[in-house]
Structure formats: C-alpha cells, structure tokens
Motif scaffolding. Structure first.
Motif, PDB file in Angstrom:
ATOM      1  N   ALA A 278       0.836  -1.206   0.000  1.00  0.00           N
ATOM      2  CA  ALA A 278       0.000   0.000   0.000  1.00  0.00           C
ATOM      3  C   ALA A 278       0.871   1.257   0.000  1.00  0.00           C
ATOM      4  CB  ALA A 278      -0.914   0.009   1.220  1.00  0.00           C
ATOM      5  N   SER A 279       0.362   2.302  -0.633  1.00  0.00           N
ATOM      6  CA  SER A 279       1.009   3.617  -0.604  1.00  0.00           C
ATOM      7  C   SER A 279       0.032   4.582   0.049  1.00  0.00           C
ATOM      8  CB  SER A 279       1.322   4.096  -2.018  1.00  0.00           C
ATOM      9  OG  SER A 279       2.267   3.264  -2.633  1.00  0.00           O
ATOM     10  N   ILE A 280       0.538   5.352   0.976  1.00  0.00           N
ATOM     11  CA  ILE A 280      -0.285   6.364   1.635  1.00  0.00           C
ATOM     12  C   ILE A 280       0.340   7.712   1.334  1.00  0.00           C
ATOM     13  CG2 ILE A 280      -1.138   7.235   3.842  1.00  0.00           C
ATOM     14  CD1 ILE A 280      -1.027   4.264   4.803  1.00  0.00           C
TER      15      ILE A 280
ATOM     16  N   PHE B 224       1.562  15.151  -8.281  1.00  0.00           N
ATOM     17  CA  PHE B 224       1.493  13.717  -8.554  1.00  0.00           C
ATOM     18  C   PHE B 224       1.192  12.997  -7.238  1.00  0.00           C
ATOM     19  CE2 PHE B 224       5.062  14.262 -11.965  1.00  0.00           C
ATOM     20  CZ  PHE B 224       4.213  15.028 -12.732  1.00  0.00           C
ATOM     21  N   LYS B 225       0.099  12.280  -7.177  1.00  0.00           N
ATOM     22  CA  LYS B 225      -0.287  11.542  -5.978  1.00  0.00           C
ATOM     23  C   LYS B 225       0.001  10.051  -6.144  1.00  0.00           C
ATOM     24  CE  LYS B 225      -1.918  14.434  -3.122  1.00  0.00           C
ATOM     25  NZ  LYS B 225      -1.090  14.824  -1.995  1.00  0.00           N
ATOM     26  N   VAL B 226      -0.743   9.370  -7.002  1.00  0.00           N
ATOM     27  CA  VAL B 226      -0.451   7.972  -7.327  1.00  0.00           C
ATOM     28  C   VAL B 226       0.129   7.981  -8.733  1.00  0.00           C
ATOM     29  CG1 VAL B 226      -1.394   5.667  -7.713  1.00  0.00           C
ATOM     30  CG2 VAL B 226      -2.285   7.078  -5.847  1.00  0.00           C
ATOM     31  N   THR B 227       1.377   7.574  -8.847  1.00  0.00           N
ATOM     32  CA  THR B 227       2.087   7.657 -10.119  1.00  0.00           C
ATOM     33  C   THR B 227       2.116   6.304 -10.829  1.00  0.00           C
ATOM     34  OG1 THR B 227       4.194   7.157  -9.069  1.00  0.00           O
ATOM     35  CG2 THR B 227       3.581   9.488  -9.224  1.00  0.00           C
TER      36      THR B 227
ATOM     37  N   SER C 134       1.850   2.430  -9.251  1.00  0.00           N
ATOM     38  CA  SER C 134       0.739   1.551  -9.641  1.00  0.00           C
ATOM     39  C   SER C 134       1.080   0.553 -10.749  1.00  0.00           C
ATOM     40  CB  SER C 134      -0.446   2.395 -10.098  1.00  0.00           C
ATOM     41  OG  SER C 134      -0.178   2.971 -11.359  1.00  0.00           O
ATOM     42  N   ASN C 135       2.358   0.447 -11.077  1.00  0.00           N
ATOM     43  CA  ASN C 135       2.756  -0.412 -12.196  1.00  0.00           C
ATOM     44  C   ASN C 135       2.022  -0.002 -13.478  1.00  0.00           C
ATOM     45  OD1 ASN C 135       4.270  -2.459 -13.391  1.00  0.00           O
ATOM     46  ND2 ASN C 135       2.697  -3.992 -13.021  1.00  0.00           N
ATOM     47  N   ASP C 136       1.917   1.307 -13.678  1.00  0.00           N
ATOM     48  CA  ASP C 136       1.305   1.917 -14.866  1.00  0.00           C
ATOM     49  C   ASP C 136      -0.193   1.653 -15.009  1.00  0.00           C
ATOM     50  OD1 ASP C 136       1.910   3.769 -16.832  1.00  0.00           O
ATOM     51  OD2 ASP C 136       2.137   2.265 -18.385  1.00  0.00           O
ATOM     52  N   GLN C 137      -0.843   1.238 -13.922  1.00  0.00           N
ATOM     53  CA  GLN C 137      -2.273   0.931 -13.991  1.00  0.00           C
ATOM     54  C   GLN C 137      -3.163   2.119 -13.656  1.00  0.00           C
ATOM     55  OE1 GLN C 137      -3.432  -2.112 -15.199  1.00  0.00           O
ATOM     56  NE2 GLN C 137      -1.262  -2.011 -15.694  1.00  0.00           N
ATOM     57  N   LEU C 138      -2.649   3.070 -12.865  1.00  0.00           N
ATOM     58  CA  LEU C 138      -3.489   4.148 -12.370  1.00  0.00           C
ATOM     59  C   LEU C 138      -2.629   5.378 -12.129  1.00  0.00           C
ATOM     60  CD1 LEU C 138      -6.400   4.718 -11.228  1.00  0.00           C
ATOM     61  CD2 LEU C 138      -5.468   4.149  -9.000  1.00  0.00           C
ATOM     62  N   GLY C 139      -3.161   6.545 -12.479  1.00  0.00           N
ATOM     63  CA  GLY C 139      -2.505   7.804 -12.167  1.00  0.00           C
ATOM     64  C   GLY C 139      -3.510   8.730 -11.516  1.00  0.00           C
ATOM     65  N   ILE C 140      -3.144   9.296 -10.367  1.00  0.00           N
ATOM     66  CA  ILE C 140      -4.032  10.238  -9.671  1.00  0.00           C
ATOM     67  C   ILE C 140      -3.236  11.514  -9.435  1.00  0.00           C
ATOM     68  CG2 ILE C 140      -5.433  10.684  -7.625  1.00  0.00           C
ATOM     69  CD1 ILE C 140      -5.828   7.661  -7.361  1.00  0.00           C
ATOM     70  N   TYR C 141      -3.827  12.627  -9.881  1.00  0.00           N
ATOM     71  CA  TYR C 141      -3.129  13.912  -9.863  1.00  0.00           C
ATOM     72  C   TYR C 141      -4.075  14.995  -9.352  1.00  0.00           C
ATOM     73  CZ  TYR C 141      -0.669  10.915 -13.076  1.00  0.00           C
ATOM     74  OH  TYR C 141      -0.051   9.828 -13.633  1.00  0.00           O
ATOM     75  N   GLU C 142      -3.561  15.857  -8.477  1.00  0.00           N
ATOM     76  CA  GLU C 142      -4.333  17.010  -8.026  1.00  0.00           C
ATOM     77  C   GLU C 142      -3.978  18.195  -8.917  1.00  0.00           C
ATOM     78  OE1 GLU C 142      -3.481  17.619  -3.882  1.00  0.00           O
ATOM     79  OE2 GLU C 142      -4.866  16.030  -3.285  1.00  0.00           O
TER      80      GLU C 142
ATOM     81  N   PHE D 284      -6.354   8.808 -14.231  1.00  0.00           N
ATOM     82  CA  PHE D 284      -6.141   8.154 -15.522  1.00  0.00           C
ATOM     83  C   PHE D 284      -6.025   6.651 -15.292  1.00  0.00           C
ATOM     84  CE2 PHE D 284      -4.606  12.431 -16.348  1.00  0.00           C
ATOM     85  CZ  PHE D 284      -5.112  12.684 -17.615  1.00  0.00           C
ATOM     86  N   ASN D 285      -6.733   5.882 -16.121  1.00  0.00           N
ATOM     87  CA  ASN D 285      -6.707   4.434 -16.009  1.00  0.00           C
ATOM     88  C   ASN D 285      -6.658   3.804 -17.393  1.00  0.00           C
ATOM     89  OD1 ASN D 285      -6.953   1.808 -15.123  1.00  0.00           O
ATOM     90  ND2 ASN D 285      -9.171   1.924 -14.975  1.00  0.00           N
ATOM     91  N   PRO D 286      -5.563   3.109 -17.757  1.00  0.00           N
ATOM     92  CA  PRO D 286      -4.278   3.061 -17.060  1.00  0.00           C
ATOM     93  C   PRO D 286      -3.582   4.413 -17.162  1.00  0.00           C
ATOM     94  CG  PRO D 286      -4.085   1.976 -19.188  1.00  0.00           C
ATOM     95  CD  PRO D 286      -5.525   2.362 -19.027  1.00  0.00           C
ATOM     96  N   SER D 287      -2.489   4.540 -16.463  1.00  0.00           N
ATOM     97  CA  SER D 287      -1.863   5.868 -16.370  1.00  0.00           C
ATOM     98  C   SER D 287      -0.996   6.231 -17.563  1.00  0.00           C
ATOM     99  CB  SER D 287      -1.045   5.974 -15.089  1.00  0.00           C
ATOM    100  OG  SER D 287      -0.094   4.936 -15.032  1.00  0.00           O
ATOM    101  N   GLN D 288      -0.517   5.249 -18.313  1.00  0.00           N
ATOM    102  CA  GLN D 288       0.270   5.533 -19.520  1.00  0.00           C
ATOM    103  C   GLN D 288       1.436   6.487 -19.249  1.00  0.00           C
ATOM    104  OE1 GLN D 288      -0.783   4.432 -22.994  1.00  0.00           O
ATOM    105  NE2 GLN D 288      -1.641   2.906 -21.639  1.00  0.00           N
ATOM    106  N   LYS D 289       2.065   6.336 -18.083  1.00  0.00           N
ATOM    107  CA  LYS D 289       3.210   7.168 -17.687  1.00  0.00           C
ATOM    108  C   LYS D 289       2.906   8.670 -17.837  1.00  0.00           C
ATOM    109  CE  LYS D 289       6.570   3.545 -18.699  1.00  0.00           C
ATOM    110  NZ  LYS D 289       5.755   2.607 -17.996  1.00  0.00           N
ATOM    111  N   ARG D 290       1.755   9.063 -17.342  1.00  0.00           N
ATOM    112  CA  ARG D 290       1.240  10.424 -17.503  1.00  0.00           C
ATOM    113  C   ARG D 290       2.162  11.493 -16.922  1.00  0.00           C
ATOM    114  NH1 ARG D 290      -1.830  11.737 -21.512  1.00  0.00           N
ATOM    115  NH2 ARG D 290      -2.989  13.616 -21.169  1.00  0.00           N
ATOM    116  N   GLU D 291       2.986  11.119 -15.955  1.00  0.00           N
ATOM    117  CA  GLU D 291       3.904  12.100 -15.362  1.00  0.00           C
ATOM    118  C   GLU D 291       4.841  12.663 -16.433  1.00  0.00           C
ATOM    119  OE1 GLU D 291       2.297   9.141 -12.898  1.00  0.00           O
ATOM    120  OE2 GLU D 291       3.973   8.731 -14.227  1.00  0.00           O
ATOM    121  N   GLY D 292       5.258  11.830 -17.379  1.00  0.00           N
ATOM    122  CA  GLY D 292       6.099  12.295 -18.483  1.00  0.00           C
ATOM    123  C   GLY D 292       5.384  13.326 -19.326  1.00  0.00           C
ATOM    124  N   PHE D 293       4.083  13.122 -19.513  1.00  0.00           N
ATOM    125  CA  PHE D 293       3.282  14.100 -20.255  1.00  0.00           C
ATOM    126  C   PHE D 293       3.297  15.448 -19.531  1.00  0.00           C
ATOM    127  CE2 PHE D 293      -0.755  16.348 -20.671  1.00  0.00           C
ATOM    128  CZ  PHE D 293      -0.748  16.621 -22.028  1.00  0.00           C
ATOM    129  N   PHE D 294       3.024  15.432 -18.229  1.00  0.00           N
ATOM    130  CA  PHE D 294       2.969  16.688 -17.480  1.00  0.00           C
ATOM    131  C   PHE D 294       4.332  17.392 -17.458  1.00  0.00           C
ATOM    132  CE2 PHE D 294      -0.765  14.631 -15.235  1.00  0.00           C
ATOM    133  CZ  PHE D 294      -1.711  15.424 -15.855  1.00  0.00           C
TER     134      PHE D 294
END
Length: 170
Positions: free
Chosen positions: A16-18, A36-39, A43-51, A121-131
């Motif tokens: 788990a990540s908190i 970047f919250k859940v990268t 998540s092994n590229d499955q989920l991205g959560i960003y504020e 984003f689901n899956p996250s597709q390495k969205r951090e690189g996009f940002f």
C-alpha cells in the motif's frame, strides 16, 4: 523434488502507498499546479491520480481524446467548465465526470475563483512524463505547436482540432 505450487491460498503482500494531503511531486505550469499523488511507478502503470489547481480563467486542455486510457475528473473546489463532445457543463464541487476512451473532452476554469480537482487516468500511460513535457513545452516562447502535438501523441492524447490545441485563451 519439485515444490508444489499452492493454487488454493493467496499470498498476501503489503504494498500500500499512503500519500498525505501535502505530499507528492508538484509541478507549476505557468499558473496551473499539478501534484502527482499515485504515479505510474507506484501503480505499475495501472493508475494515475493527480491534483490540479486551475487559477481563474485558466485552460486545462482543449478538446482532445485518448485511445488507450479513461479519464475521470473529480471537482473538489470551484466550478469547472468541462466540454464533452459538443456540449459544455458546469461541474460543481462533488461532481464526478467519467470520460471513457475515444470521447472528445476539454476543461477550463471560466470563473474568478480557483478550481481544484483530482484527475484519474486508467491506465496511467506514464502520464507524469506528459505533465513534465507539458511544463517544458508551455514554458517555451513562442510555444512550438509541432513539439506540443508530438508530446500529446506520445502520451495518448489526440487533439480534435490541431489548429486550436494549445491551452491558452486568445
């Protein structure tokens, strides 16, 4: 003797990540803030959560779509204007907008108050690189539309109208 695999019991793990309220890597894109919250890494590229924090009159993204990921907007503060295909909606706090792949969408803040939202984003597709690429591209003067489009396409984003894709008010 070969060890027998156990097909009947789960192996439990503690992975788990908190991420607390003020934690996460933060980027400032001009006046827009992204945390970047859940990268993809977590998540092994499955989920991205960003504020996201959109100041007054800021554009998050013009009309675009994704081929391989779904996007969900959760409005936390303020009123977010979200365009889905050819319709616009005012999303108030508590509103959730689910945008499946191949659905044209864009979002912006048309008010004089800051809008805070959570993007999933689901899956996250390495969205951090996009940002991070967006940060570099939008801080160039002038903004190079070819570089912007290349970044968009690399990270599964496709503008509906490439002549009107840069997120600035004209």
């Amino acid at each position: 003797m070969i060890a027998k695999e156990n097909y009947f019991e789960d192996e439990l793990e503690n992975k788990a990540s908190i991420i607390k309220a003020n934690e996460g890597e933060k980027l400032e894109l001009n006046t827009i803030s992204i945390t970047f919250k859940v990268t993809s890494e977590i998540s092994n590229d499955q989920l991205g959560i960003y504020e996201i924090s959109l100041p007054p009159m800021a554009i998050g993204a013009k009309l675009h779509y994704h081929r391989y990921m779904d996007e969900t907007f959760i409005v936390n503060e303020g009123i977010l204007t979200i365009q889905v295909s050819d319709k616009e909606y005012n999303a108030e706090p508590g509103t959730i907008v689910y945008v499946p792949r191949f659905t044209p969408h864009g979002f912006r803040n048309d008010t004089n108050e800051t809008v805070k939202l959570t993007l999933v984003f689901n899956p996250s597709q390495k969205r951090e690189g996009f940002f991070k690429g967006l940060y570099e591209t939008l801080n160039s003067v002038p903004i190079d539309p070819e570089k912007y489009l290349k970044l968009y396409n690399k990270y599964d984003s496709f503008p509906v109208d490439i002549s009107n894709m840069i997120p600035i008010r004209e």
